[in-house]
Design a protein around this motif. Sequence first.
Motif, PDB file in Angstrom:
ATOM      1  N   GLU A  19       0.870  -1.327  -0.023  1.00  0.00           N
ATOM      2  CA  GLU A  19       0.130   0.017   0.012  1.00  0.00           C
ATOM      3  C   GLU A  19       0.843   1.296  -0.089  1.00  0.00           C
ATOM      4  O   GLU A  19       0.630   2.097  -0.740  1.00  0.00           O
ATOM      5  N   ASP A  22       2.597   1.341  -3.510  1.00  0.00           N
ATOM      6  CA  ASP A  22       1.743   2.075  -4.409  1.00  0.00           C
ATOM      7  C   ASP A  22       1.225   3.403  -4.254  1.00  0.00           C
ATOM      8  O   ASP A  22       1.109   4.161  -5.288  1.00  0.00           O
ATOM      9  N   SER A  23       1.193   3.768  -3.037  1.00  0.00           N
ATOM     10  CA  SER A  23       0.942   5.404  -3.000  1.00  0.00           C
ATOM     11  C   SER A  23       1.851   6.285  -3.633  1.00  0.00           C
ATOM     12  O   SER A  23       1.563   7.229  -3.845  1.00  0.00           O
ATOM     13  N   SER A  26       2.041   6.051  -7.531  1.00  0.00           N
ATOM     14  CA  SER A  26       0.803   6.447  -8.290  1.00  0.00           C
ATOM     15  C   SER A  26       0.815   7.929  -8.111  1.00  0.00           C
ATOM     16  O   SER A  26      -0.080   8.516  -8.500  1.00  0.00           O
ATOM     17  N   GLN A  27       1.951   8.841  -7.714  1.00  0.00           N
ATOM     18  CA  GLN A  27       2.124  10.203  -7.444  1.00  0.00           C
ATOM     19  C   GLN A  27       1.715  10.743  -9.036  1.00  0.00           C
ATOM     20  O   GLN A  27       2.208  10.293 -10.025  1.00  0.00           O
ATOM     21  N   THR A  28       0.998  11.919  -8.953  1.00  0.00           N
ATOM     22  CA  THR A  28       0.840  12.364 -10.459  1.00  0.00           C
ATOM     23  C   THR A  28       1.888  13.466 -10.634  1.00  0.00           C
ATOM     24  O   THR A  28       2.175  13.568 -11.839  1.00  0.00           O
ATOM     25  N   LYS A  30       5.822  13.091 -11.346  1.00  0.00           N
ATOM     26  CA  LYS A  30       6.957  11.621 -11.583  1.00  0.00           C
ATOM     27  C   LYS A  30       8.430  11.674 -11.373  1.00  0.00           C
ATOM     28  O   LYS A  30       9.089  10.498 -11.403  1.00  0.00           O
ATOM     29  N   LYS A  94       0.992   6.167   4.064  1.00  0.00           N
ATOM     30  CA  LYS A  94       0.826   6.585   2.524  1.00  0.00           C
ATOM     31  C   LYS A  94       0.839   7.740   2.183  1.00  0.00           C
ATOM     32  O   LYS A  94       0.460   8.610   3.200  1.00  0.00           O
ATOM     33  N   ARG A  96      -0.884  11.162  -0.227  1.00  0.00           N
ATOM     34  CA  ARG A  96      -1.919  11.254  -1.023  1.00  0.00           C
ATOM     35  C   ARG A  96      -1.396  11.385  -2.456  1.00  0.00           C
ATOM     36  O   ARG A  96      -0.102  11.893  -2.683  1.00  0.00           O
ATOM     37  N   ASN A  97      -2.069  10.893  -3.388  1.00  0.00           N
ATOM     38  CA  ASN A  97      -1.488  10.765  -4.936  1.00  0.00           C
ATOM     39  C   ASN A  97      -1.036  12.252  -5.454  1.00  0.00           C
ATOM     40  O   ASN A  97      -0.245  12.121  -6.265  1.00  0.00           O
ATOM     41  N   ASN A  98      -1.526  13.140  -4.834  1.00  0.00           N
ATOM     42  CA  ASN A  98      -0.940  14.642  -5.560  1.00  0.00           C
ATOM     43  C   ASN A  98      -0.023  15.453  -4.613  1.00  0.00           C
ATOM     44  O   ASN A  98       0.224  16.474  -4.830  1.00  0.00           O
TER      45      ASN A  98
END
Length: 342
Positions: A19, A22-23, A26-28, A30, A94, A96-98
Amino acid sequence: MPLFSIIVPVYNVERYLRECVDSLLSQTFKDFEIILVNDGSTDSSGMLCRQFQIGYPDIIRIIEQENRGLLMARRAGFAIARGDIIMTVDSDDKLRNNALERIHKVFQHHHPDIVCFEGGRDEHFTLNGSPMFDGERVFFSGNKAEILSRLCDTYRFNSIWSKAFSRRIFDAYNRYEQYEGLSFGEDLLQIVGLFDKAESFAYIPDVLYFYRPNPDSLVQKFNPKNYEDLMISRGALIRYASQWESRYPGHYMLTHVYMVNLWITGLLLQLAAGSMSHRDFVAFCVHVRGSEFFRDSYCCKRAVKLLRPDIRIVVISERYGLGVFIRAMSSLKNLLLGRVRS
């Protein structure tokens, strides 16, 4: 070279590691590297680290070492980090993805030495409690005292994982071997010098980090060693706060450091009362009462007055050797907590 280096200390977290990674993947934004530091895991965490590296060889690097604890695992990762911005994420937490995108924009716009952001204990990244400051903020020399004061007046601002550091001020190669084994307060020990050195800060009011509740944390489980670690980590803060208070008169930074020292000590005493035998508890109280750390903090009467009433009762009871009142307060809290849970 990557813009961000994200250090992930790994120790027996097979349940959560995927987890966490993956977090990050998956970042916006890169442009980053991930450094997984396998700190002598005895479960399948090490195997998972190797699998991640095989899958993402251009992004993920691995350090394998014998178990040396969280502090030294982080330092090992920091030492090989190549990024201009350095962060750390615990392997059961984790992002946050952004998160990197938000942090990068702030670095681009304000060019701070340190960016601070919020963390939360909700996987939906909602804030628990009040934010550290109202709205997005920037701190330079003219208002640096405000952010230094916040480091002094609450333990909530002590985490290293809720901050991103510019390489130009980061002490990646400083030696911390003398503190190996420190498990309580190691975050504060590492960031207090960086806060002193930094000339500019930015604050993002958004929750960018999910901090998973730890069943072995201070508020859940008593460990006598926590008090020894407390004296080391917060002793460093005392030394810096003394300098800051002289540099920024009128902010009462040392007073607030003493207040938080007493608050944590009061909490430890109550946990000790509920988990130790009478003989061991008495010995622990004598040890605390005789420490210079406790005496100096208690001698600041303003700090004692700032404590909430229940902690003040515990601290005053400790000062006068009235362990029975500490036990009574601990029992009352456990009873009330039990009623709430039922």
